[in-house]
Design a protein around this motif. Sequence first.
Motif, short mmCIF file in Angstrom:
data_model
loop_
_atom_site.label_atom_id
_atom_site.label_comp_id
_atom_site.label_asym_id
_atom_site.label_seq_id
_atom_site.Cartn_x
_atom_site.Cartn_y
_atom_site.Cartn_z
N ARG A 50 37.43 45.36 36.27
CA ARG A 50 36.32 44.42 36.48
C ARG A 50 36.64 43.07 35.86
O ARG A 50 36.43 42.03 36.45
CB ARG A 50 35.07 45.01 35.85
N LYS A 51 37.20 43.12 34.64
CA LYS A 51 37.51 41.90 33.92
C LYS A 51 38.59 41.10 34.67
O LYS A 51 38.48 39.90 34.85
CB LYS A 51 37.99 42.26 32.51
N GLU A 52 39.62 41.83 35.12
CA GLU A 52 40.71 41.17 35.84
C GLU A 52 40.21 40.53 37.13
O GLU A 52 40.57 39.41 37.47
CB GLU A 52 41.81 42.18 36.17
N LEU A 53 39.39 41.28 37.84
CA LEU A 53 38.85 40.78 39.10
C LEU A 53 37.98 39.54 38.86
O LEU A 53 38.09 38.55 39.57
CB LEU A 53 38.03 41.90 39.77
N ALA A 54 37.14 39.62 37.83
CA ALA A 54 36.23 38.50 37.53
C ALA A 54 37.00 37.23 37.24
O ALA A 54 36.55 36.13 37.56
CB ALA A 54 35.33 38.87 36.36
N GLU A 55 38.22 37.39 36.68
CA GLU A 55 39.01 36.20 36.34
C GLU A 55 39.52 35.47 37.57
O GLU A 55 39.86 34.29 37.50
CB GLU A 55 40.17 36.60 35.42
N SER A 56 39.61 36.17 38.71
CA SER A 56 40.11 35.48 39.91
C SER A 56 38.97 34.91 40.76
O SER A 56 39.20 34.40 41.84
CB SER A 56 41.02 36.41 40.72
N ILE A 57 37.77 35.01 40.26
CA ILE A 57 36.63 34.42 40.97
C ILE A 57 36.24 33.11 40.30
O ILE A 57 36.20 33.04 39.06
CB ILE A 57 35.43 35.40 41.00
N GLU A 58 35.99 32.09 41.13
CA GLU A 58 35.63 30.79 40.56
C GLU A 58 34.38 30.90 39.70
O GLU A 58 33.41 31.55 40.08
CB GLU A 58 35.42 29.77 41.69
N ARG A 59 34.45 30.23 38.56
CA ARG A 59 33.41 30.35 37.55
C ARG A 59 31.97 30.12 38.07
O ARG A 59 31.10 30.95 37.83
CB ARG A 59 33.77 29.39 36.39
#
Length: 120
Positions: A50-59
């Motif tokens: 989840r954390k890794e995925l969230a990092e590739s989504i624009e803030r």
Amino acid sequence: MPSLNEQLLLLVALQDLDTMIREAEDKVHADKLQAMGFPLEGVDDLRRARKELAESIERPLLTRYERILGRLGRAVVPITGDVCLGCFAIIPTSYTSAENRDRILQCENCGRIFYWPRGT
Ligand SMILES: [Zn+2]
């Protein structure tokens, strides 16, 4: 830079992960799953993914997603007709036109984010 559409698909994947994590953390549900033979050691793996995925989504998009999720429980819904699958309000036809496919649109009624399911 991934296109907006890819961002939306990432958001959908994130929502799936969030659902899985929530279910795994729900004690009653977790006991039921375990009774059915599903091991639950995977929650930490889910959180890492989840954390890794969230990092590739624009803030800004991620923030918007989390705000809606906290309020409504489900933040991203597919467009499969002319109603919002979150609140069943009618979606304006201008939303479903082809040139809007690469834009991020939200339901005017409930605020959920729309995405086009793959292959439509
Ligand atoms: Zn809606």
